[in-house]
Scaffold this motif. Structure first.
Motif, PDB file in Angstrom:
ATOM      1  N   LYS A 277       0.814  -8.151 -11.674  1.00 39.43           N
ATOM      2  CA  LYS A 277       1.071  -7.464 -10.537  1.00 39.43           C
ATOM      3  C   LYS A 277       2.074  -8.038  -9.558  1.00 39.43           C
ATOM      4  CE  LYS A 277      -1.976  -4.933  -8.506  1.00 39.43           C
ATOM      5  NZ  LYS A 277      -2.959  -4.446  -7.725  1.00 39.43           N
ATOM      6  N   ALA A 278       1.921  -9.504  -9.352  1.00 40.76           N
ATOM      7  CA  ALA A 278       2.494 -10.474  -8.546  1.00 40.76           C
ATOM      8  C   ALA A 278       4.164 -10.517  -8.758  1.00 40.76           C
ATOM      9  CB  ALA A 278       2.066 -11.600  -8.088  1.00 40.76           C
ATOM     10  N   VAL A 279       4.176 -10.496 -10.313  1.00 41.07           N
ATOM     11  CA  VAL A 279       5.611 -10.528 -10.754  1.00 41.07           C
ATOM     12  C   VAL A 279       6.293  -9.249 -10.651  1.00 41.07           C
ATOM     13  CG1 VAL A 279       6.952 -10.700 -12.775  1.00 41.07           C
ATOM     14  CG2 VAL A 279       5.113 -12.455 -12.531  1.00 41.07           C
ATOM     15  N   LEU A 280       5.702  -8.104 -10.767  1.00 39.00           N
ATOM     16  CA  LEU A 280       6.230  -6.766 -10.721  1.00 39.00           C
ATOM     17  C   LEU A 280       6.488  -6.570  -9.116  1.00 39.00           C
ATOM     18  CD1 LEU A 280       6.973  -4.176 -11.757  1.00 39.00           C
ATOM     19  CD2 LEU A 280       4.500  -3.196 -11.141  1.00 39.00           C
ATOM     20  N   ALA A 281       5.716  -7.067  -8.230  1.00 38.37           N
ATOM     21  CA  ALA A 281       6.159  -6.934  -6.932  1.00 38.37           C
ATOM     22  C   ALA A 281       7.275  -7.810  -6.659  1.00 38.37           C
ATOM     23  CB  ALA A 281       5.007  -7.199  -5.952  1.00 38.37           C
ATOM     24  N   ALA A 282       7.234  -9.168  -7.033  1.00 39.43           N
ATOM     25  CA  ALA A 282       8.320  -9.896  -6.763  1.00 39.43           C
ATOM     26  C   ALA A 282       9.794  -9.259  -7.413  1.00 39.43           C
ATOM     27  CB  ALA A 282       8.213 -11.414  -7.266  1.00 39.43           C
ATOM     28  N   ARG A 283       9.752  -8.943  -8.271  1.00 37.24           N
ATOM     29  CA  ARG A 283      11.139  -8.051  -9.004  1.00 37.24           C
ATOM     30  C   ARG A 283      11.380  -6.797  -8.740  1.00 37.24           C
ATOM     31  NH1 ARG A 283       9.813 -10.945 -15.079  1.00 37.24           N
ATOM     32  NH2 ARG A 283       9.925 -13.081 -14.282  1.00 37.24           N
ATOM     33  N   SER A 284      10.436  -6.021  -7.761  1.00 39.08           N
ATOM     34  CA  SER A 284      10.659  -4.743  -7.355  1.00 39.08           C
ATOM     35  C   SER A 284      10.897  -4.791  -5.576  1.00 39.08           C
ATOM     36  CB  SER A 284       9.708  -3.810  -7.736  1.00 39.08           C
ATOM     37  OG  SER A 284       8.356  -4.186  -6.970  1.00 39.08           O
ATOM     38  N   TYR A 289       2.465  -6.543  -1.485  1.00 38.28           N
ATOM     39  CA  TYR A 289       1.419  -7.167  -2.352  1.00 38.28           C
ATOM     40  C   TYR A 289       1.847  -8.646  -2.320  1.00 38.28           C
ATOM     41  CZ  TYR A 289      -1.531  -7.970  -6.413  1.00 38.28           C
ATOM     42  OH  TYR A 289      -2.511  -8.443  -7.121  1.00 38.28           O
ATOM     43  N   LEU A 290       3.037  -9.274  -2.128  1.00 36.41           N
ATOM     44  CA  LEU A 290       2.988 -10.683  -1.975  1.00 36.41           C
ATOM     45  C   LEU A 290       2.467 -11.312  -0.781  1.00 36.41           C
ATOM     46  CD1 LEU A 290       6.756 -11.026  -3.082  1.00 36.41           C
ATOM     47  CD2 LEU A 290       4.993 -11.358  -4.675  1.00 36.41           C
ATOM     48  N   ASP A 291       2.511 -10.356   0.171  1.00 40.44           N
ATOM     49  CA  ASP A 291       1.784 -10.798   1.458  1.00 40.44           C
ATOM     50  C   ASP A 291       0.372 -10.957   1.321  1.00 40.44           C
ATOM     51  OD1 ASP A 291       3.854 -11.123   3.040  1.00 40.44           O
ATOM     52  OD2 ASP A 291       3.888  -9.483   3.966  1.00 40.44           O
ATOM     53  N   ALA A 292      -0.292  -9.844   0.506  1.00 40.16           N
ATOM     54  CA  ALA A 292      -1.639 -10.041   0.106  1.00 40.16           C
ATOM     55  C   ALA A 292      -1.906 -11.022  -0.590  1.00 40.16           C
ATOM     56  CB  ALA A 292      -2.014  -8.675  -0.804  1.00 40.16           C
ATOM     57  N   VAL A 293      -1.043 -11.619  -1.793  1.00 38.54           N
ATOM     58  CA  VAL A 293      -1.391 -12.744  -2.473  1.00 38.54           C
ATOM     59  C   VAL A 293      -1.296 -14.120  -1.508  1.00 38.54           C
ATOM     60  CG1 VAL A 293      -0.302 -14.425  -4.212  1.00 38.54           C
ATOM     61  CG2 VAL A 293      -0.319 -11.989  -4.681  1.00 38.54           C
ATOM     62  N   VAL A 294      -0.248 -13.940  -0.582  1.00 42.67           N
ATOM     63  CA  VAL A 294      -0.570 -15.124   0.249  1.00 42.67           C
ATOM     64  C   VAL A 294      -1.897 -15.145   1.102  1.00 42.67           C
ATOM     65  CG1 VAL A 294       0.669 -16.173   2.575  1.00 42.67           C
ATOM     66  CG2 VAL A 294       2.208 -15.029   0.610  1.00 42.67           C
ATOM     67  N   ARG A 295      -2.176 -14.053   1.853  1.00 43.42           N
ATOM     68  CA  ARG A 295      -3.523 -13.981   2.472  1.00 43.42           C
ATOM     69  C   ARG A 295      -4.581 -14.326   1.615  1.00 43.42           C
ATOM     70  NH1 ARG A 295      -0.793  -9.492   5.206  1.00 43.42           N
ATOM     71  NH2 ARG A 295      -1.844  -8.150   3.723  1.00 43.42           N
ATOM     72  N   GLU A 296      -4.566 -13.936   0.335  1.00 40.52           N
ATOM     73  CA  GLU A 296      -5.822 -14.374  -0.321  1.00 40.52           C
ATOM     74  C   GLU A 296      -5.808 -15.565  -0.754  1.00 40.52           C
ATOM     75  OE1 GLU A 296      -9.317 -13.249  -2.857  1.00 40.52           O
ATOM     76  OE2 GLU A 296      -8.592 -12.908  -0.756  1.00 40.52           O
ATOM     77  N   THR A 297      -4.476 -16.211  -1.077  1.00 38.56           N
ATOM     78  CA  THR A 297      -4.566 -17.432  -1.544  1.00 38.56           C
ATOM     79  C   THR A 297      -5.135 -18.561  -0.409  1.00 38.56           C
ATOM     80  OG1 THR A 297      -2.811 -17.202  -3.016  1.00 38.56           O
ATOM     81  CG2 THR A 297      -3.168 -19.436  -2.126  1.00 38.56           C
ATOM     82  N   LEU A 298      -4.882 -18.081   0.924  1.00 32.88           N
ATOM     83  CA  LEU A 298      -5.087 -18.892   1.914  1.00 32.88           C
ATOM     84  C   LEU A 298      -6.783 -18.769   2.526  1.00 32.88           C
ATOM     85  CD1 LEU A 298      -1.940 -18.713   4.303  1.00 32.88           C
ATOM     86  CD2 LEU A 298      -2.666 -20.444   2.863  1.00 32.88           C
ATOM     87  N   ARG A 299      -7.220 -17.522   1.935  1.00 38.83           N
ATOM     88  CA  ARG A 299      -8.781 -17.343   2.018  1.00 38.83           C
ATOM     89  C   ARG A 299      -9.663 -18.114   1.199  1.00 38.83           C
ATOM     90  NH1 ARG A 299     -12.885 -15.488  -0.112  1.00 38.83           N
ATOM     91  NH2 ARG A 299     -11.833 -14.860  -1.956  1.00 38.83           N
ATOM     92  N   ARG A 388       8.386 -15.489  -4.290  1.00 32.10           N
ATOM     93  CA  ARG A 388       9.231 -14.388  -4.662  1.00 32.10           C
ATOM     94  C   ARG A 388      10.104 -14.853  -5.714  1.00 32.10           C
ATOM     95  NH1 ARG A 388      12.385 -12.477  -0.566  1.00 32.10           N
ATOM     96  NH2 ARG A 388      10.744 -11.030   0.076  1.00 32.10           N
ATOM     97  N   GLU A 389      10.792 -16.059  -5.157  1.00 30.81           N
ATOM     98  CA  GLU A 389      11.921 -16.520  -5.966  1.00 30.81           C
ATOM     99  C   GLU A 389      11.383 -17.309  -7.227  1.00 30.81           C
ATOM    100  OE1 GLU A 389      15.243 -16.563  -5.571  1.00 30.81           O
ATOM    101  OE2 GLU A 389      14.511 -14.866  -3.985  1.00 30.81           O
ATOM    102  N   ILE A 390      10.197 -17.838  -7.129  1.00 31.12           N
ATOM    103  CA  ILE A 390       9.548 -18.389  -8.406  1.00 31.12           C
ATOM    104  C   ILE A 390       9.276 -17.242  -9.336  1.00 31.12           C
ATOM    105  CG2 ILE A 390       7.317 -19.284  -9.333  1.00 31.12           C
ATOM    106  CD1 ILE A 390       7.219 -20.924  -6.483  1.00 31.12           C
ATOM    107  N   LEU A 391       8.780 -16.165  -9.060  1.00 25.26           N
ATOM    108  CA  LEU A 391       8.258 -15.259  -9.881  1.00 25.26           C
ATOM    109  C   LEU A 391       9.284 -14.415 -10.316  1.00 25.26           C
ATOM    110  CD1 LEU A 391       4.889 -13.864  -8.128  1.00 25.26           C
ATOM    111  CD2 LEU A 391       4.945 -15.706 -10.103  1.00 25.26           C
ATOM    112  N   ARG A 392      10.733 -14.159  -9.567  1.00 26.07           N
ATOM    113  CA  ARG A 392      11.848 -13.655 -10.207  1.00 26.07           C
ATOM    114  C   ARG A 392      12.444 -14.569 -11.160  1.00 26.07           C
ATOM    115  NH1 ARG A 392      15.999 -13.606  -6.954  1.00 26.07           N
ATOM    116  NH2 ARG A 392      16.950 -12.157  -8.086  1.00 26.07           N
ATOM    117  N   ARG A 393      12.287 -15.780 -11.041  1.00 24.88           N
ATOM    118  CA  ARG A 393      13.130 -16.874 -11.993  1.00 24.88           C
ATOM    119  C   ARG A 393      12.698 -17.392 -13.120  1.00 24.88           C
ATOM    120  NH1 ARG A 393      17.670 -17.595  -9.038  1.00 24.88           N
ATOM    121  NH2 ARG A 393      17.913 -16.804  -6.937  1.00 24.88           N
ATOM    122  N   VAL A 394      11.082 -17.273 -13.331  1.00 25.71           N
ATOM    123  CA  VAL A 394      10.470 -18.059 -14.371  1.00 25.71           C
ATOM    124  C   VAL A 394       9.418 -16.980 -14.883  1.00 25.71           C
ATOM    125  CG1 VAL A 394      11.099 -20.374 -13.345  1.00 25.71           C
ATOM    126  CG2 VAL A 394       8.857 -19.229 -13.047  1.00 25.71           C
TER     127      VAL A 394
END
Length: 444
Positions: A277-284, A289-299, A388-394
């Motif tokens: 889901k994160a890869v799809l979000a980064a590439r679209s 969703y990426l913000d949600a990944v950030v918030r959940e990681t920090l939680r 986003r750059e990581i998930l777009r590029r690798v």
């Protein structure tokens, strides 16, 4: 009126100190289970700590009179590194005035101007990652976030000075327990065993003062967008104060964001559905969703252990009248793991924070109240753009190996193996992918 403290372990102070240093997370979690939502610890170098995990008590602390709840005093052990005028170590009017001067460079519009540079720095670093080999990504994240700070906050552009800053800052930011003694007690810096720390600090100071002098003399100062230029334009700070704030931003804004990004990749590679889901979000271009990944990681993986306030007067809190001199500690690591606030708290689930604005008394990665991290917006935007750059590029391989342990490094929790990942393939950005470009203003 008599003062009292919540219950806590009766172990000698040296034993409690050792437990905090070696098994801090498990120790405070065990105390929470045994003594309840408020408990007392005694830790060498920090004094008497009253841990708070009830959101109502945490709200009281964050909303409390800053003249009574001293956060700067709680951070005083950092003076040897950050300086005695750092916004992190001062209180009262001095803190309020410094914070007012420092907020504009980290406002949303100012941060939006830096997203293109952040993406460019990330892309250049990612291009050099190995393919098909497992490697610790934490050092790569540190390289990216240090470069971001040097170029967007300090505005360094002289090639030789940039190279020197890239060399000296990691030496200051990777100090171990031995070096930390001199940071906590600057008098030790004059002694031979801590010569290397003293020399690294002197070199960093030389470079930062040179940047300050350049900015003051820059005829194009009004057109610059780096934070240092904005602080110089605002006026009101001496060179010494500017140096202390730059060092604070380097220390507080570099290692913390790098560690958060490392944890995000460590968690994503162990959560295939979330990664997809994160890869799809980064590439679209789905920033939500990426913000949600950030918030959940920090939680789920708080970077900073906890925040504290030293009481200057007795206060009524958590059913006790706490004495002056005690440090009250809103326990973020315990709150974020509370199953009543976050069901199944060990599950990495960004959907739980998708489109949600968490309560400031139950979600604490950036502290709270008048001492909430002034770079929080910058950090979260940088986190999102780099991710986003990581998930777009690798393409990242998932793994079934057990998760990495949280290891305490000075005051932050890092992955104990450096967040090891494997890139299966480099990816050429497709035309439909969303990229960041200079001047792009994504939602921040």
């Amino acid at each position: 009126m008599a003062t009292t403290l919540p219950p806590g372990p009766r172990l000698p102070r040296p034993v409690q100190t050792a437990l905090m240093l070696r098994w801090g997370l498990r120790f405070v979690a065990a105390c929470r289970r045994r003594y309840g939502p408020a408990f007392t610890l005694r830790v060498a170098g920090m004094g008497t700590l009253v841990y708070l995990t009830d959101p109502a008590d945490i709200k009281t602390v964050f909303a409390g009179d800053p003249g009574i709840y001293h956060a700067g005093e709680a951070n005083s052990i950092l003076k040897g590194l950050l300086g005695d005028t750092s916004v992190l170590v001062v209180d009262g009017d001095e803190h309020r005035n410094l914070r007012r001067l420092m907020l504009p460079p980290f406002a949303r519009d100012a941060v939006a101007q830096q997203t293109g540079v952040i993406a460019e720095i990330a892309a250049a670093n990612i291009a050099g990652w190995p393919v098909g080999t497992t490697f610790p990504v934490a050092p790569k994240m540190s390289q990216i976030t240090l470069e971001v700070i040097l170029r967007t906050v300090i505005g360094a552009s002289d090639p030789q000075r940039l190279a020197a800053l890239r060399a000296v800052m990691p030496r200051l930011l990777s100090v171990g327990p031995w070096e930390s003694l001199a940071i906590a007690d600057p008098d030790l810096l004059r002694r031979r065993p801590w010569r290397r720390v003293r020399e690294a600090l002197a070199e960093a100071d030389r470079l930062l003062y040179a940047e300050i002098a350049d900015r003051r003399a820059d005829p194009d100062l009004d057109r610059r967008t780096d934070a240092l230029a904005m602080l110089v334009r605002a006026g009101g700070m001496s060179d010494h104060e500017l140096r202390d704030q730059l060092m604070t931003l380097l220390v507080a804004g570099h290692d913390t964001t790098a560690t958060g990004l490392s944890w995000a990749l460590e968690r994503l590679t162990r959560s295939p559905a979330v990664l997809a889901k994160a890869v799809l979000a980064a590439r679209s271009g789905d920033d939500d969703y990426l913000d949600a990944v950030v918030r959940e990681t920090l939680r789920i993986r708080p970077v900073v252990f906890d925040v504290g306030r030293v009481l200057t007067d007795p206060v009524e809190l958590a059913g006790h009248r706490l004495p002056a001199g005690v440090m009250v500690v809103p326990g973020s690591v315990l709150v974020h793991a509370d199953e009543h606030l976050y069901p199944d708290p060990e599950r990495f689930d960004p959907d739980r924070l998708l489109g949600v604005a968490p309560s400031p008394s139950t979600y604490l990665p950036f502290g709270g109240g008048n001492r909430r991290c002034l770079g929080a917006t910058f950090a979260t935007v940088e986190f999102r753009v780099v991710l986003r750059e990581i998930l777009r590029r690798v393409d990242l391989e998932t793994t079934t190996s057990s998760g990495e342990h949280q290891r305490l490094k000075t005051v932050i929790f890092v992955p104990h193996r450096g967040a090891r990942i494997t890139v299966s393939a480099m990816r050429t950005a497709e035309p439909g992918d969303v990229a960041e470009s200079p001047g792009t203003s994504h939602r921040v």
